[in-house]
Design a protein around this motif. Structure first.
Motif, short mmCIF file in Angstrom:
data_model
loop_
_atom_site.label_atom_id
_atom_site.label_comp_id
_atom_site.label_asym_id
_atom_site.label_seq_id
_atom_site.Cartn_x
_atom_site.Cartn_y
_atom_site.Cartn_z
N CYS A 109 -24.39 47.33 32.30
CA CYS A 109 -24.61 46.29 31.29
C CYS A 109 -23.63 46.42 30.13
O CYS A 109 -23.08 45.42 29.65
N LEU A 110 -23.39 47.65 29.69
CA LEU A 110 -22.44 47.88 28.59
C LEU A 110 -21.04 47.45 28.99
O LEU A 110 -20.32 46.82 28.20
N ALA A 111 -20.63 47.76 30.23
CA ALA A 111 -19.29 47.39 30.69
C ALA A 111 -19.11 45.88 30.71
O ALA A 111 -18.07 45.36 30.29
N ILE A 112 -20.13 45.16 31.16
CA ILE A 112 -20.03 43.70 31.23
C ILE A 112 -19.99 43.10 29.83
O ILE A 112 -19.24 42.15 29.56
N LEU A 113 -20.78 43.67 28.90
CA LEU A 113 -20.74 43.19 27.51
C LEU A 113 -19.36 43.43 26.89
O LEU A 113 -18.84 42.57 26.17
N MET A 114 -18.77 44.58 27.17
CA MET A 114 -17.44 44.87 26.65
C MET A 114 -16.40 43.89 27.22
O MET A 114 -15.51 43.42 26.51
N ALA A 115 -16.53 43.59 28.51
CA ALA A 115 -15.60 42.64 29.13
C ALA A 115 -15.77 41.25 28.52
O ALA A 115 -14.77 40.55 28.26
#
Length: 481
Positions: A342-348
């Motif tokens: 979830c964090l990776a997708i938010l950063m993207a």
């Protein structure tokens, strides 16, 4: 941008070193001591790594200056977009054959085919003819599909079926591959920059260097792997001869196994909503990465950065993300892979949101765009080990190859559609670079990241009490891409 790029690579490499030492202190080693102490296994692993790492090195060398080479040949952005689409479309077309060829031709012979086809792909870059370059992209798509499956297939088959080593030893090899792969990517950018810019050999030079690397890879496959198969008994050549003696039954059974794998994969995909949602996340996230691969050069190149150094910065940022994943899932921080995803997708999403403002026509902000690209690569470094862990937990092992093949189909199709949309928009503005098509594409990528985030939320809402999706002990497991 010149000073920014060199400063960034120094900072990122220092950060990688610091995180690696921290991760080693907080996470226990993944390798099984018995595997490390077994001389037969270490020799077999070394033979595999010599060939596979040479193949990966040749692949990475072609990353920094591909777009720049096409611009050097005076092609428009819309024409270059079609070249990229040809490469992605050939990946879609050849993906099924990349799973069937090792069974039909033999795994070692298919690896040799990869070396020949990728060498031919590199040599086409010497031509300025558009049709020849299209043929090169098609060969590149075939080679990329073979690289993604064939070498690993040879290793796993020999590891399990021939040497009868424990399956638990397999991750120790691919963890080494993942570690070396990041270093090779960073080094490839530096070497490509040395050839193309410091030595003024032009953007075609890294592609020419890749050819002897592929030749060395083919020589290792032909000699060392051949000796390994001869010594191991039960070699693939004997299997092929046996198949021929039975009127081609082995070849037919290879087709049947491939067809059954695809059928079982599709049935698993449609019958398990968790698998379907995970496939949607992978298709959305990884397709925007393909679009990013096309767009980062035209966004930054007009401002004069050394593209090889920029490429190394992007790869170093991805390495930082991978190391952060190991720390986040360690026993000290106790984060779950789903939370990291979830964090990776938010950063993207935030990265693409930044890019919609930093690429406004007539008001470019290259430093902001460079920062956003670094953030996107860092998100990718977090994403791949997290999604790999979830795939291993959600998809049954015997159906995983077929399911992942189906995952790649919408992934490449979405990337192709995005590049075709960019081609149409650029063509509609007379083939110029400042019509706003790039900014609109980044906005579309941000929307796709929101859709991916919704899919992840749905997946974990559906599997709220599913212990399979949790990492027991949080010890940095699942780092292998």
């Amino acid at each position: 941008m010149l000073v920014t790029a060199y400063f960034a690579i120094i900072v990122l490499l220092a950060l990688c070193v610091g995180l690696e030492f921290t991760a080693r202190r907080l996470t226990p080693p993944q390798s099984t001591p018995t595997a490390v102490a077994n001389p037969a296994f270490r020799r077999f692993q070394s033979i595999f790594l010599r060939a596979y790492l040479l193949a990966l090195w040749a692949d990475w060398l072609q990353g920094p200056y591909l777009y720049k080479l096409y611009r050097h040949y005076s092609f428009l952005e819309s024409q270059i977009a079609i070249l990229y689409v040809c490469g992605l479309a050939s990946c879609v077309l050849f993906a099924p054959f990349s799973g069937w060829l090792p069974q039909a031709l033999g795994r070692r012979l298919t690896c040799l085919l990869f070396c020949v086809s990728y060498s031919a792909c590199c040599l086409t870059k010497l031509s300025r003819d558009y049709f020849v370059l299209i043929v090169g992209r098609i060969l590149g798509g075939l080679s990329t599909s073979l690289l993604a499956t064939t070498f690993e297939s040879w290793y796993v088959h020999r590891h399990v079926e021939v040497h009868d080593f424990p399956k638990e030893w397999i991750p120790s090899t691919f963890n080494k591959v993942a570690t070396w792969n990041h270093g090779l990517a960073v080094g490839a950018g530096l070497v490509a920059n040395l050839l193309a810019e410091w030595l003024h050999l032009g953007p075609v030079a890294p592609f020419l260097l890749a050819v002897p690397c592929l030749g060395c890879c083919g020589w290792v496959v032909l000699t060392d792997w051949g000796k390994e198969e001869a010594e191991g008994g039960e070699g693939e050549k004997q299997t092929m001869i046996h198949g021929s003696a039975n009127g081609g039954v082995a070849r037919l059974s290879a087709k049947e196994r491939f067809s059954r794998s695809c059928h079982d994969g599709l049935r698993c995909l449609l019958s398990d909503k968790r698998v379907l949602l995970l496939g949607g996340v992978q298709a959305l996230f990884e397709s925007v990465l393909y679009i990013f691969v096309f767009l980062w050069t035209p966004v930054l190149d007009p401002h004069g950065p050394p593209l090889g150094i920029v490429f190394s910065c992007l790869m170093a940022a991805s390495m930082v993300g991978s190391l952060l994943y190991r720390l986040a899932t360690s026993t000290r921080y106790h984060l779950q892979p789903g939370q990291v995803l979830c964090l990776a997708i938010l950063m993207a999403f935030f990265s693409f949101f930044m890019l919609t403002f930093s690429t406004v026509p007539g008001q470019p902000r290259p430093h902001d765009s460079f920062l956003a690209f670094l953030l996107l690569e860092l998100a990718g470094g977090l994403y791949f080990p997290a999604v790999s862990f979830l795939q291993r937990r959600v998809i049954p092992e015997e159906k995983r190859a077929g399911v992942l093949a189906w995952f790649r189909l919408p992934l490449h199709l979405l990337a192709c559609l995005g590049l075709l949309a960019l081609h149409g928009e650029v063509s509609g503005t007379g083939g110029g670079e400042g019509g706003g098509g790039t900014r609109h594409m980044f906005g579309g990528c941000a929307a796709m990241m929101l859709a991916a985030l919704m899919a992840v939320i749905s997946l974990f809402t559906l599997s709220r009490n599913d212990s399979d999706l949790r990492l027991e002990g949080c010890r940095g497991e699942g780092e292998m891409e």
